[in-house]
Motif scaffolding. Structure first.
Motif, PDB file in Angstrom:
ATOM      1  N   GLY A   4       0.781  -1.219   0.000  1.00 47.45           N
ATOM      2  CA  GLY A   4       0.000   0.000   0.000  1.00 47.45           C
ATOM      3  C   GLY A   4       0.814   1.269   0.000  1.00 47.45           C
ATOM      4  N   ILE A   5       0.082   2.369   0.037  1.00 46.63           N
ATOM      5  CA  ILE A   5       0.648   3.704   0.061  1.00 46.63           C
ATOM      6  C   ILE A   5       0.082   4.374   1.302  1.00 46.63           C
ATOM      7  N   ILE A   6       0.970   4.797   2.191  1.00 49.02           N
ATOM      8  CA  ILE A   6       0.531   5.321   3.485  1.00 49.02           C
ATOM      9  C   ILE A   6       1.042   6.748   3.693  1.00 49.02           C
ATOM     10  N   PRO A   7       0.349   7.517   4.531  1.00 46.65           N
ATOM     11  CA  PRO A   7       0.824   8.872   4.814  1.00 46.65           C
ATOM     12  C   PRO A   7       2.213   8.835   5.447  1.00 46.65           C
ATOM     13  N   HIS A   8       3.060   9.739   5.031  1.00 42.60           N
ATOM     14  CA  HIS A   8       4.399   9.862   5.597  1.00 42.60           C
ATOM     15  C   HIS A   8       4.267  10.670   6.885  1.00 42.60           C
ATOM     16  N   HIS A   9       4.677  10.102   8.000  1.00 41.65           N
ATOM     17  CA  HIS A   9       4.481  10.761   9.295  1.00 41.65           C
ATOM     18  C   HIS A   9       5.451  11.916   9.554  1.00 41.65           C
ATOM     19  N   VAL A  10       6.513  12.024   8.769  1.00 44.74           N
ATOM     20  CA  VAL A  10       7.490  13.089   8.976  1.00 44.74           C
ATOM     21  C   VAL A  10       7.250  14.252   8.012  1.00 44.74           C
ATOM     22  N   THR A  11       7.034  13.937   6.745  1.00 34.86           N
ATOM     23  CA  THR A  11       6.859  14.964   5.728  1.00 34.86           C
ATOM     24  C   THR A  11       5.378  15.245   5.542  1.00 34.86           C
ATOM     25  N   GLU A  12       4.987  16.477   5.778  1.00 34.52           N
ATOM     26  CA  GLU A  12       3.583  16.866   5.651  1.00 34.52           C
ATOM     27  C   GLU A  12       3.148  16.802   4.189  1.00 34.52           C
ATOM     28  N   ASN A  13       1.911  16.413   3.981  1.00 36.27           N
ATOM     29  CA  ASN A  13       1.303  16.355   2.648  1.00 36.27           C
ATOM     30  C   ASN A  13       2.018  15.411   1.688  1.00 36.27           C
ATOM     31  N   SER A  14       2.464  14.265   2.171  1.00 36.02           N
ATOM     32  CA  SER A  14       3.076  13.290   1.276  1.00 36.02           C
ATOM     33  C   SER A  14       2.736  11.869   1.722  1.00 36.02           C
ATOM     34  N   TYR A  15       2.854  10.968   0.779  1.00 35.43           N
ATOM     35  CA  TYR A  15       2.643   9.547   1.025  1.00 35.43           C
ATOM     36  C   TYR A  15       3.916   8.800   0.663  1.00 35.43           C
ATOM     37  N   ARG A  16       4.001   7.558   1.126  1.00 33.96           N
ATOM     38  CA  ARG A  16       5.116   6.713   0.731  1.00 33.96           C
ATOM     39  C   ARG A  16       4.641   5.274   0.582  1.00 33.96           C
ATOM     40  N   PRO A  17       5.277   4.546  -0.308  1.00 30.38           N
ATOM     41  CA  PRO A  17       4.897   3.152  -0.523  1.00 30.38           C
ATOM     42  C   PRO A  17       5.410   2.276   0.613  1.00 30.38           C
ATOM     43  N   ALA A  18       4.721   1.173   0.839  1.00 26.91           N
ATOM     44  CA  ALA A  18       5.152   0.269   1.901  1.00 26.91           C
ATOM     45  C   ALA A  18       4.690  -1.153   1.618  1.00 26.91           C
ATOM     46  N   ILE A  19       5.491  -2.079   2.086  1.00 28.10           N
ATOM     47  CA  ILE A  19       5.113  -3.487   2.196  1.00 28.10           C
ATOM     48  C   ILE A  19       5.154  -3.779   3.685  1.00 28.10           C
ATOM     49  N   LYS A  20       4.114  -4.451   4.190  1.00 27.27           N
ATOM     50  CA  LYS A  20       4.049  -4.752   5.626  1.00 27.27           C
ATOM     51  C   LYS A  20       3.625  -6.195   5.836  1.00 27.27           C
ATOM     52  N   LEU A  21       4.040  -6.732   6.965  1.00 24.57           N
ATOM     53  CA  LEU A  21       3.606  -8.057   7.383  1.00 24.57           C
ATOM     54  C   LEU A  21       3.554  -8.078   8.902  1.00 24.57           C
ATOM     55  N   ALA A  22       2.496  -8.638   9.446  1.00 23.92           N
ATOM     56  CA  ALA A  22       2.363  -8.821  10.896  1.00 23.92           C
ATOM     57  C   ALA A  22       2.301 -10.316  11.186  1.00 23.92           C
ATOM     58  N   SER A  23       2.876 -10.702  12.309  1.00 28.07           N
ATOM     59  CA  SER A  23       2.907 -12.116  12.683  1.00 28.07           C
ATOM     60  C   SER A  23       3.080 -12.242  14.190  1.00 28.07           C
ATOM     61  N   VAL A  24       2.638 -13.348  14.739  1.00 26.63           N
ATOM     62  CA  VAL A  24       2.938 -13.639  16.146  1.00 26.63           C
ATOM     63  C   VAL A  24       4.277 -14.359  16.263  1.00 26.63           C
ATOM     64  N   SER A  25       4.878 -14.682  15.123  1.00 25.15           N
ATOM     65  CA  SER A  25       6.188 -15.322  15.108  1.00 25.15           C
ATOM     66  C   SER A  25       7.287 -14.280  14.964  1.00 25.15           C
ATOM     67  N   GLU A  26       7.998 -14.010  16.038  1.00 31.27           N
ATOM     68  CA  GLU A  26       9.081 -13.032  15.986  1.00 31.27           C
ATOM     69  C   GLU A  26      10.182 -13.495  15.042  1.00 31.27           C
ATOM     70  N   GLY A  27      10.397 -14.793  14.954  1.00 35.96           N
ATOM     71  CA  GLY A  27      11.440 -15.326  14.086  1.00 35.96           C
ATOM     72  C   GLY A  27      11.244 -14.965  12.628  1.00 35.96           C
ATOM     73  N   ASN A  80      -5.835 -11.985  26.347  1.00 31.20           N
ATOM     74  CA  ASN A  80      -5.139 -13.254  26.128  1.00 31.20           C
ATOM     75  C   ASN A  80      -4.404 -13.309  24.795  1.00 31.20           C
ATOM     76  N   ARG A  81      -4.499 -12.274  24.018  1.00 33.77           N
ATOM     77  CA  ARG A  81      -3.920 -12.302  22.679  1.00 33.77           C
ATOM     78  C   ARG A  81      -2.394 -12.290  22.736  1.00 33.77           C
ATOM     79  N   LYS A  82      -1.789 -12.999  21.785  1.00 33.74           N
ATOM     80  CA  LYS A  82      -0.337 -13.085  21.723  1.00 33.74           C
ATOM     81  C   LYS A  82       0.267 -11.761  21.273  1.00 33.74           C
ATOM     82  N   THR A  83       1.500 -11.534  21.666  1.00 31.64           N
ATOM     83  CA  THR A  83       2.247 -10.368  21.194  1.00 31.64           C
ATOM     84  C   THR A  83       2.404 -10.476  19.681  1.00 31.64           C
ATOM     85  N   ALA A  84       2.233  -9.362  18.989  1.00 27.85           N
ATOM     86  CA  ALA A  84       2.372  -9.340  17.536  1.00 27.85           C
ATOM     87  C   ALA A  84       3.645  -8.594  17.161  1.00 27.85           C
ATOM     88  N   PHE A  85       4.222  -8.987  16.039  1.00 27.90           N
ATOM     89  CA  PHE A  85       5.435  -8.366  15.520  1.00 27.90           C
ATOM     90  C   PHE A  85       5.160  -7.893  14.097  1.00 27.90           C
TER      91      PHE A  85
END
Length: 127
Positions: free
Chosen positions: A31-54, A75-80
């Protein structure tokens, strides 16, 4: 054997890209997400979440990017989380995983097009 830019051999990297494609196809985000540092800009990103830290640590070691640990309620596991923003790395990774994607190929193609054509600036509309 010849080493690639990520430190692996070319043959091992093909299987790493295939594995990454499977992870992203199932649980990932393109996806394309808002850039938290530069105002009025977006940046591309690839993300993955998992309960497996490895898995998350392997992604960072293999492909770069950032990791984040999230404490969950109850009771939910920590997510990474693993996130990659780097334009040069995104171009390489998106091209390499494209043949292996089944479900999210259209999103990856759009993100690759964005990465190739965008300067990432002034894309957020001003309110």
């Amino acid at each position: 054997m010849t080493k690639d830019r990520y430190g692996g051999t070319m043959s091992s990297m093909k299987s790493d890209f295939a594995y990454l494609a499977g992870l992203l196809d199932g649980e990932g985000y393109f996806g394309i997400i808002p850039h938290h540092v530069t105002e009025n800009s977006y940046r591309p990103a690839i993300k993955l979440a998992s309960v497996s830290e490895g898995i998350i640590l392997w992604l960072q070691a293999s492909f770069g990017g950032y990791t984040h640990k999230r404490k969950m309620n109850g009771n939910r596991k920590t997510a990474f989380d693993w996130t990659l923003y780097d334009k040069a790395s995104l171009k390489i990774i998106l091209r390499e995983i494209m043949p292996f994607l089944r479900i999210k190929k259209a999103q990856a193609e759009l993100l690759l097009l964005y990465v190739k054509q965008s300067s990432y600036k002034n894309l957020r509309s001003k309110n």
